[in-house]
Scaffold this active site. Structure first.
Site, short mmCIF file in Angstrom:
data_model
loop_
_atom_site.label_atom_id
_atom_site.label_comp_id
_atom_site.label_asym_id
_atom_site.label_seq_id
_atom_site.Cartn_x
_atom_site.Cartn_y
_atom_site.Cartn_z
N SER A 1 0.85 -0.97 -0.02
CA SER A 1 -0.07 -0.02 0.00
C SER A 1 1.02 1.17 -0.13
CB SER A 1 -0.87 0.08 1.25
OG SER A 1 -1.46 1.37 1.65
N TYR B 1 -1.79 -1.03 10.50
CA TYR B 1 -2.01 -1.63 9.12
C TYR B 1 -0.93 -0.80 8.09
CZ TYR B 1 -3.72 -1.57 4.35
OH TYR B 1 -3.69 -1.91 2.86
N1 LIG Z 1 -8.82 -0.76 -1.23
C1 LIG Z 1 -7.78 0.05 -1.13
O1 LIG Z 1 -8.05 1.14 -0.72
C2 LIG Z 1 -6.22 -0.61 -0.82
C3 LIG Z 1 -5.39 0.36 -0.79
C4 LIG Z 1 -3.79 0.02 -0.59
C5 LIG Z 1 -3.82 -1.64 -0.57
N2 LIG Z 1 -4.91 -2.31 -0.61
C6 LIG Z 1 -4.45 -3.71 -0.33
O2 LIG Z 1 -5.12 -4.57 -1.27
C7 LIG Z 1 -5.15 -5.93 -0.83
C8 LIG Z 1 -6.85 -6.45 -1.47
O3 LIG Z 1 -7.65 -5.58 -0.89
P1 LIG Z 1 -8.89 -5.04 -1.20
O4 LIG Z 1 -9.00 -3.65 -1.39
O5 LIG Z 1 -9.33 -5.64 -2.54
O6 LIG Z 1 -10.12 -5.37 -0.06
P2 LIG Z 1 -10.99 -6.49 -0.43
O7 LIG Z 1 -12.14 -6.17 -1.10
O8 LIG Z 1 -11.81 -6.29 1.29
O9 LIG Z 1 -10.61 -8.06 -0.33
C9 LIG Z 1 -9.87 -8.70 0.45
C10 LIG Z 1 -9.51 -10.00 0.22
O10 LIG Z 1 -8.74 -10.71 1.29
C11 LIG Z 1 -9.45 -11.89 1.45
N3 LIG Z 1 -9.13 -12.15 2.94
C12 LIG Z 1 -9.27 -11.51 3.82
N4 LIG Z 1 -8.85 -12.31 5.04
C13 LIG Z 1 -8.41 -13.58 4.77
C14 LIG Z 1 -8.03 -14.71 5.47
N5 LIG Z 1 -7.92 -14.83 6.62
N6 LIG Z 1 -7.90 -15.72 4.48
C15 LIG Z 1 -7.97 -15.78 3.08
N7 LIG Z 1 -8.27 -14.67 2.39
C16 LIG Z 1 -8.70 -13.49 3.31
C17 LIG Z 1 -10.88 -11.51 1.23
O11 LIG Z 1 -11.70 -12.75 0.94
P3 LIG Z 1 -12.49 -13.66 2.29
O12 LIG Z 1 -13.22 -12.56 3.11
O13 LIG Z 1 -13.44 -14.26 1.02
O14 LIG Z 1 -11.58 -14.72 2.83
C18 LIG Z 1 -10.90 -10.78 0.25
O15 LIG Z 1 -11.05 -11.66 -0.94
C19 LIG Z 1 -4.85 -5.90 0.39
O16 LIG Z 1 -3.78 -6.47 1.11
C20 LIG Z 1 -5.19 -4.40 0.93
O17 LIG Z 1 -4.49 -4.34 2.09
C21 LIG Z 1 -6.02 -1.94 -0.61
#
Ligand SMILES: NC(=O)c1ccc[n+]([C@@H]2O[C@H](COP(=O)([O-])OP(=O)(O)OC[C@H]3O[C@@H](n4cnc5c(N)ncnc54)[C@H](OP(=O)(O)O)[C@@H]3O)[C@@H](O)[C@H]2O)c1
Length: 246
Positions: free
Chosen positions: A129, A142
């Site tokens: 991130s 985080y």
């Molecule tokens: N969105 C943003 O603004 C942003 C910005 C910078 C970085 N990121 C990073 O991008 C990545 C993806 O996030 P996103 O934004 O796409 O959020 P999201 O829509 O909440 O997706 C998160 C994913 O992680 C999975 N997950 C969570 N806990 C888990 C566990 N214990 N075991 C297996 N899978 C798990 C969830 O699947 P299940 O719940 O089905 O397990 C879901 O598919 C993350 O690493 C986040 O930190 C996001």
């Protein structure tokens, strides 16, 4: 070509699955919500899609996943699963925070080690991130987990290059993206986020070009650059202000 994606049931991981299938990748998709993975598998009819339900916070399920993965040749190994918790650290539930550290750092580390020991060649992509580059009050732990992801990925990539191992370790540093992240983090995201399709398109371009750190979007690239010149106390104050608005 086969890509492995954790956290494929939602947001960035889900979109990566669709866009990589378009680029002729077969897929291995991992998440806890199996029905969501089934839906994605149904929609991707032109590629081989393997779906695995696994809670990456559970060491036994992680070991079982490693056993399954040994049967496949993987070219693109994407550690995407992760979550954050927004709030004053004094109030955030410590067990939730520990779970976050276990998922964002420990399981990502274990998966990366598995990948470097079992892939013969290819790329590992760790989703970090932009928060990795700034201490972020109200998103403190985080942001710190993501600093680990970025620094570990860069150092590991350098080691592998020195050892002439044909595996690259790239990291991605997105700014705010419209996904379920905000809901899981416990905030109503008022800040405008980048569209997930656009973000993933830029990510894939970066992966193809072997960018060591991929920052999707011009504004976020500029912000990352400017951060080098701003005094830390200003960074802390504006990061606090932004998180406080959520
Ligand atoms: N969105 C943003 O603004 C942003 C910005 C910078 C970085 N990121 C990073 O991008 C990545 C993806 O996030 P996103 O934004 O796409 O959020 P999201 O829509 O909440 O997706 C998160 C994913 O992680 C999975 N997950 C969570 N806990 C888990 C566990 N214990 N075991 C297996 N899978 C798990 C969830 O699947 P299940 O719940 O089905 O397990 C879901 O598919 C993350 O690493 C986040 O930190 C996001």
């Amino acid at each position: 070509m086969r890509a492995f994606i954790t956290g494929a049931s939602s947001g960035i991981g889900r979109e990566l699955a669709f866009q990589l299938a378009e680029l002729n990748y077969d897929l291995i998709l991992v998440a806890r919500r199996y029905e969501r993975l089934e839906e994605i598998k149904k929609q991707i009819t032109n590629r081989d899609v393997i779906i695995i339900q696994s809670d990456l916070n559970d060491p036994d399920q992680l070991s079982a996943l490693f056993k399954q993965l040994k049967s496949y040749e993987i070219d693109l190994f994407i550690n995407n699963a992760g979550f954050g918790k927004v709030g004053d650290s004094i109030e955030i539930d410590t067990s939730q925070e520990i779970k976050m550290i276990e998922l964002n750092i420990i399981s990502l580390h274990a998966l990366t080690k598995f990948a470097i020991q079992h892939m013969h060649k290819g790329k590992i992509v760790n989703i970090s991130s932009l928060a990795a580059y700034l201490p972020t009050p109200k998103l403190a732990s985080y942001a710190a987990t993501k600093s680990y992801v970025t620094n570990y990925s860069m150092a590991l990539d350098y080691e592998l290059k020195k050892l002439k191992v044909p595996i690259k370790v790239l990291s991605v540093a997105p700014g705010p993206i419209k996904t379920e992240f905000g809901k899981v983090a416990g905030v109503n995201q008022k800040m405008k986020g980048m569209d997930v399709k656009k973000c993933v398109k830029k990510m894939i371009k970066g992966i193809e070009n072997n960018k060591k750190v991929i920052v999707p979007g011009f504004k976020m690239k500029l912000l990352k650059f400017i951060l080098h010149f701003i005094p830390r106390r200003w960074v802390l104050a504006s990061a606090y202000k932004i998180q406080n608005k959520k």
